[in-house]
Design a protein around this motif. Structure first.
Motif, PDB file in Angstrom:
ATOM      1  N   SER A 129       0.736  -1.111  -0.080  1.00 54.53           N
ATOM      2  CA  SER A 129       0.084  -0.132   0.083  1.00 54.53           C
ATOM      3  C   SER A 129       0.862   1.333  -0.091  1.00 54.53           C
ATOM      4  O   SER A 129       1.810   1.375   0.731  1.00 54.53           O
ATOM      5  N   THR A 133       0.596  -0.541  -4.617  1.00 50.02           N
ATOM      6  CA  THR A 133      -1.144  -0.475  -4.609  1.00 50.02           C
ATOM      7  C   THR A 133      -1.487   1.027  -4.072  1.00 50.02           C
ATOM      8  O   THR A 133      -0.593   1.702  -3.338  1.00 50.02           O
ATOM      9  N   TYR A 134      -2.938   1.114  -4.201  1.00 47.18           N
ATOM     10  CA  TYR A 134      -3.437   2.408  -3.750  1.00 47.18           C
ATOM     11  C   TYR A 134      -3.106   2.434  -2.064  1.00 47.18           C
ATOM     12  O   TYR A 134      -3.244   1.839  -1.261  1.00 47.18           O
ATOM     13  N   ARG A 138      -7.129  -1.648  -0.252  1.00 44.17           N
ATOM     14  CA  ARG A 138      -7.938  -2.287  -1.142  1.00 44.17           C
ATOM     15  C   ARG A 138      -9.079  -3.115  -0.597  1.00 44.17           C
ATOM     16  O   ARG A 138      -9.264  -3.336   0.523  1.00 44.17           O
ATOM     17  N   ASN A 161      -9.340  -1.597  -6.189  1.00 39.88           N
ATOM     18  CA  ASN A 161      -9.417  -0.239  -5.520  1.00 39.88           C
ATOM     19  C   ASN A 161     -10.645   0.642  -5.524  1.00 39.88           C
ATOM     20  O   ASN A 161     -11.669   0.163  -5.951  1.00 39.88           O
ATOM     21  N   ALA A 165      -9.565   5.925  -5.612  1.00 35.65           N
ATOM     22  CA  ALA A 165      -8.272   5.801  -6.361  1.00 35.65           C
ATOM     23  C   ALA A 165      -8.114   6.508  -7.852  1.00 35.65           C
ATOM     24  O   ALA A 165      -7.199   6.512  -8.273  1.00 35.65           O
ATOM     25  N   TYR A 166      -9.451   6.561  -8.128  1.00 39.74           N
ATOM     26  CA  TYR A 166      -9.535   7.270  -9.625  1.00 39.74           C
ATOM     27  C   TYR A 166     -10.035   8.779  -9.808  1.00 39.74           C
ATOM     28  O   TYR A 166      -9.765   9.359 -10.527  1.00 39.74           O
ATOM     29  N   ILE A 192      -1.916   0.409  -8.412  1.00 41.97           N
ATOM     30  CA  ILE A 192      -2.218   1.852  -8.439  1.00 41.97           C
ATOM     31  C   ILE A 192      -2.353   2.001  -9.972  1.00 41.97           C
ATOM     32  O   ILE A 192      -1.907   1.653 -10.843  1.00 41.97           O
TER      33      ILE A 192
END
Length: 197
Positions: A129, A133-134, A138, A161, A165-166, A192
């Motif tokens: 994390s 990754t985000y 998650r 995610n 995350a977007y 990510i």
């Protein structure tokens, strides 16, 4: 006798390979469907999804222990509005030679809808994390019916995610509580997002 053993070994190896191929095909289909039907990411931005290679090592069987008289609480989110959950139970398993525990949650708002009343929520963060990754962690979705004889299959290849995350500042995404911060790396599932948000 030796010939019989050799034939059995060949059959076993073929069955194992076939099983692994079926699993990867199934996961590839799952990921393709996830990307194609995503509610937030559209158009050419879908090309910015990234995933770890599928690895069956990160599909684990966890022992489930149901929570007794669990109280509702407000889970922190990325926004101003908290969300109400309760601990449905705890999951005990071993991954990367480490014994870990995760809490499995039930959403108060979701359980009052026919479509999602059996949905359970597994948020987690791990040592990837904020690196691969985000940063906030998650999610994995499970159903009450996934619990069979006090066991649950957790497939981290399906970790995804949150919407945050977007897109920044639009959603109230639950943040995994401290007890769901894993002391191991889980290089499986969604990575990510490649686009800045």
């Amino acid at each position: 006798m030796k010939q019989t053993i050799s034939v059995l070994l060949i059959i076993w190896a073929y069955q194992l390979s076939f099983s692994q191929d079926n699993y990867k095909d199934s996961l590839n289909s799952y990921i393709s469907n996830y990307v194609q039907n995503h509610e937030v990411v559209t158009g050419e931005d879908k090309e910015s999804f990234r995933f770890y290679p599928i690895d069956e090592k990160y599909k684990v069987i966890a022992r489930f222990k149901k929570a007794v008289n669990s109280n509702w609480f407000s889970m922190e989110t990325s926004g101003v509005s908290k969300k109400t959950f309760r601990v449905y139970g705890s999951l005990y398993f071993s991954i990367n030679d480490t014994s870990v525990t995760l809490n499995l949650y039930q959403s108060q708002s979701m359980m009052n809808t026919d479509e999602y009343q059996d949905l359970l929520f597994l948020p987690f963060a791990d040592l990837t994390s904020g690196e691969e990754t985000y940063e906030s962690g998650r999610y994995i979705d499970l159903l009450i019916t996934d619990i069979v004889k006090n066991q649950v299959i957790i497939d981290f290849n399906k970790a995804y995610n949150p919407f945050c995350a977007y897109v920044s500042g639009k959603y109230n995404c639950p943040i995994p509580p401290d007890e769901n911060q894993l002391p191991v790396a889980i290089p499986a599932g969604e990575k990510i997002f490649a686009q800045p948000h």
